[in-house]
Design a protein around this motif. Structure first.
Motif, PDB file in Angstrom:
ATOM      1  N   LEU A  71      11.749   4.171   5.216  1.00 46.54           N
ATOM      2  CA  LEU A  71      10.805   5.093   4.985  1.00 46.54           C
ATOM      3  C   LEU A  71       9.505   4.449   5.741  1.00 46.54           C
ATOM      4  O   LEU A  71       8.796   5.199   6.497  1.00 46.54           O
ATOM      5  N   ILE A  72       9.015   3.588   5.258  1.00 43.37           N
ATOM      6  CA  ILE A  72       7.728   2.749   5.715  1.00 43.37           C
ATOM      7  C   ILE A  72       7.554   2.863   7.114  1.00 43.37           C
ATOM      8  O   ILE A  72       6.488   3.108   7.570  1.00 43.37           O
ATOM      9  N   GLU A  73       8.749   2.413   7.781  1.00 42.19           N
ATOM     10  CA  GLU A  73       8.614   2.408   9.302  1.00 42.19           C
ATOM     11  C   GLU A  73       8.815   3.517  10.049  1.00 42.19           C
ATOM     12  O   GLU A  73       8.927   3.527  11.352  1.00 42.19           O
ATOM     13  N   ASP A  74       9.178   4.410   9.580  1.00 42.37           N
ATOM     14  CA  ASP A  74       9.592   5.778   9.946  1.00 42.37           C
ATOM     15  C   ASP A  74       8.128   6.477  10.531  1.00 42.37           C
ATOM     16  O   ASP A  74       7.399   7.080   9.446  1.00 42.37           O
ATOM     17  N   PRO A  75       7.685   6.519  11.807  1.00 44.00           N
ATOM     18  CA  PRO A  75       6.547   7.071  12.141  1.00 44.00           C
ATOM     19  C   PRO A  75       6.360   8.500  11.584  1.00 44.00           C
ATOM     20  O   PRO A  75       5.044   9.188  11.422  1.00 44.00           O
ATOM     21  N   ASP A  76       7.296   9.305  11.364  1.00 46.30           N
ATOM     22  CA  ASP A  76       7.241  10.780  10.975  1.00 46.30           C
ATOM     23  C   ASP A  76       6.919  10.827   9.710  1.00 46.30           C
ATOM     24  O   ASP A  76       6.504  11.834   9.107  1.00 46.30           O
ATOM     25  N   ALA A  77       7.152   9.933   8.752  1.00 44.90           N
ATOM     26  CA  ALA A  77       6.834   9.822   7.426  1.00 44.90           C
ATOM     27  C   ALA A  77       5.283   9.658   7.032  1.00 44.90           C
ATOM     28  O   ALA A  77       4.880  10.519   5.998  1.00 44.90           O
ATOM     29  N   GLY A  78       4.716   9.303   8.064  1.00 42.24           N
ATOM     30  CA  GLY A  78       3.171   9.123   8.017  1.00 42.24           C
ATOM     31  C   GLY A  78       2.570   8.169   6.793  1.00 42.24           C
ATOM     32  O   GLY A  78       1.546   8.529   6.358  1.00 42.24           O
ATOM     33  N   ILE A  79       3.048   7.246   6.625  1.00 39.06           N
ATOM     34  CA  ILE A  79       2.546   6.087   5.555  1.00 39.06           C
ATOM     35  C   ILE A  79       2.096   5.018   6.406  1.00 39.06           C
ATOM     36  O   ILE A  79       2.706   4.286   6.955  1.00 39.06           O
ATOM     37  N   ASP A  80       0.993   4.803   6.270  1.00 40.09           N
ATOM     38  CA  ASP A  80       0.199   3.704   6.660  1.00 40.09           C
ATOM     39  C   ASP A  80       0.130   2.525   5.585  1.00 40.09           C
ATOM     40  O   ASP A  80      -0.329   2.657   4.711  1.00 40.09           O
ATOM     41  N   PHE A  81       0.892   1.586   5.932  1.00 41.17           N
ATOM     42  CA  PHE A  81       1.261   0.492   4.845  1.00 41.17           C
ATOM     43  C   PHE A  81       0.016  -0.180   4.479  1.00 41.17           C
ATOM     44  O   PHE A  81      -0.141  -0.653   3.475  1.00 41.17           O
ATOM     45  N   SER A  82      -0.767  -0.308   5.188  1.00 40.92           N
ATOM     46  CA  SER A  82      -2.149  -0.867   4.873  1.00 40.92           C
ATOM     47  C   SER A  82      -3.079  -0.163   3.936  1.00 40.92           C
ATOM     48  O   SER A  82      -3.932  -0.679   3.431  1.00 40.92           O
ATOM     49  N   ARG A  83      -2.407   1.112   3.496  1.00 39.40           N
ATOM     50  CA  ARG A  83      -3.139   2.014   2.642  1.00 39.40           C
ATOM     51  C   ARG A  83      -2.251   2.157   1.319  1.00 39.40           C
ATOM     52  O   ARG A  83      -2.495   2.628   0.500  1.00 39.40           O
ATOM     53  N   VAL A  84      -1.215   1.140   1.171  1.00 42.82           N
ATOM     54  CA  VAL A  84      -0.278   1.315   0.172  1.00 42.82           C
ATOM     55  C   VAL A  84      -0.585   0.398  -0.849  1.00 42.82           C
ATOM     56  O   VAL A  84      -0.894  -0.814  -0.610  1.00 42.82           O
ATOM     57  N   VAL A  85      -0.505   0.863  -2.348  1.00 39.78           N
ATOM     58  CA  VAL A  85      -0.436   0.030  -3.328  1.00 39.78           C
ATOM     59  C   VAL A  85       0.699   0.403  -3.995  1.00 39.78           C
ATOM     60  O   VAL A  85       1.142   1.364  -4.324  1.00 39.78           O
ATOM     61  N   HIS A  86       1.313  -0.641  -4.588  1.00 42.28           N
ATOM     62  CA  HIS A  86       2.478  -0.663  -5.423  1.00 42.28           C
ATOM     63  C   HIS A  86       2.002  -0.159  -7.019  1.00 42.28           C
ATOM     64  O   HIS A  86       1.485  -0.593  -7.684  1.00 42.28           O
ATOM     65  N   ALA A  87       2.688   1.000  -7.298  1.00 45.29           N
ATOM     66  CA  ALA A  87       2.114   1.712  -8.607  1.00 45.29           C
ATOM     67  C   ALA A  87       3.025   1.417  -9.737  1.00 45.29           C
ATOM     68  O   ALA A  87       2.805   1.230 -10.869  1.00 45.29           O
ATOM     69  N   ASP A  88       4.344   1.290  -9.432  1.00 45.57           N
ATOM     70  CA  ASP A  88       5.384   1.451 -10.421  1.00 45.57           C
ATOM     71  C   ASP A  88       6.951   0.900  -9.839  1.00 45.57           C
ATOM     72  O   ASP A  88       6.903   1.236  -8.924  1.00 45.57           O
ATOM     73  N   GLU A  89       7.254   0.296 -10.778  1.00 48.45           N
ATOM     74  CA  GLU A  89       8.644  -0.314 -10.225  1.00 48.45           C
ATOM     75  C   GLU A  89       9.645  -0.421 -11.783  1.00 48.45           C
ATOM     76  O   GLU A  89       9.215  -0.972 -12.735  1.00 48.45           O
ATOM     77  N   ARG A  90      10.765   0.293 -11.458  1.00 55.34           N
ATOM     78  CA  ARG A  90      11.747   0.274 -12.681  1.00 55.34           C
ATOM     79  C   ARG A  90      13.117   0.042 -12.233  1.00 55.34           C
ATOM     80  O   ARG A  90      13.537   0.326 -11.356  1.00 55.34           O
ATOM     81  N   PHE A  91      13.871  -0.874 -13.156  1.00 56.08           N
ATOM     82  CA  PHE A  91      15.045  -1.530 -12.715  1.00 56.08           C
ATOM     83  C   PHE A  91      16.068  -0.889 -13.747  1.00 56.08           C
ATOM     84  O   PHE A  91      15.844  -1.071 -15.143  1.00 56.08           O
ATOM     85  N   THR A  92      17.243  -0.398 -13.287  1.00 58.32           N
ATOM     86  CA  THR A  92      18.181  -0.182 -14.278  1.00 58.32           C
ATOM     87  C   THR A  92      19.527  -0.875 -13.624  1.00 58.32           C
ATOM     88  O   THR A  92      20.110  -0.779 -12.617  1.00 58.32           O
ATOM     89  N   HIS A  93      20.167  -2.125 -14.498  1.00 59.76           N
ATOM     90  CA  HIS A  93      21.128  -2.667 -13.999  1.00 59.76           C
ATOM     91  C   HIS A  93      22.606  -2.146 -14.520  1.00 59.76           C
ATOM     92  O   HIS A  93      22.663  -2.010 -16.023  1.00 59.76           O
TER      93      HIS A  93
END
Length: 151
Positions: A71-93
């Motif tokens: 997703l991040i590397e897909d130019p059509d997604a429009g995500i500039d990784f230099s502007r990304v902050v990780h907001a949340d991460e959840r795990f279900t094992h």
């Protein structure tokens, strides 16, 4: 360019399998300060009933981020990784990740919401221990906050 909201609901093709290696588990455990013997010593892990070293629960993020790169590397997604902050991460094992696993991951973009110059992109990575996608190992849900150009 702003985030492409039409990506909500997108599912990517399964990633090539990630080979879970003993040294990667040990390195991750050391980097996160996790000293449990099951992450470091094969005999200790086997003594606890595991076939090999057990990955710390947050190790799944390594595998998930590899899939999220689609997703991040897909130019059509429009995500500039230099502007990304990780907001949340959840795990279900559903079972432990152990050395020797070959984890195939399917990336889902669950939501894209933009408000006041900030886009929240929620992804879900389904991790499987087989290419047939029948051995469900874990689910990793991530939310990325992407600042707009004016933010």
């Amino acid at each position: 360019m702003s985030i492409n909201a039409s990506y909500a609901g997108r599912e990517y093709a399964p990633n090539a399998p990630y080979q879970v290696a003993r040294e990667k588990i040990r390195e991750f455990a050391a980097a996160t300060g996790n000293t449990h013997p099951a992450h470091l010593d094969i005999e200790a892990a086997r003594g606890l009933g595991y076939p090999d070293l057990v990955a710390p629960v947050t190790f799944a993020v390594i595998i998930a981020q590899r899939a999220e790169a689609q997703l991040i590397e897909d130019p059509d997604a429009g995500i500039d990784f230099s502007r990304v902050v990780h907001a949340d991460e959840r795990f279900t094992h559903h079972r432990p990740i152990v050395a020797g696993d070959e984890i195939t991951t399917v990336l889902h973009v669950d939501a894209v919401v933009e408000r006041a110059g900030l886009a929240m992109v929620t992804t879900r990575c389904e991790l499987f221990g087989d290419a047939a996608l029948s051995d469900h190992v874990a689910t990793v849900r991530s939310t990325l906050a992407v600042r707009g150009e004016d933010a």
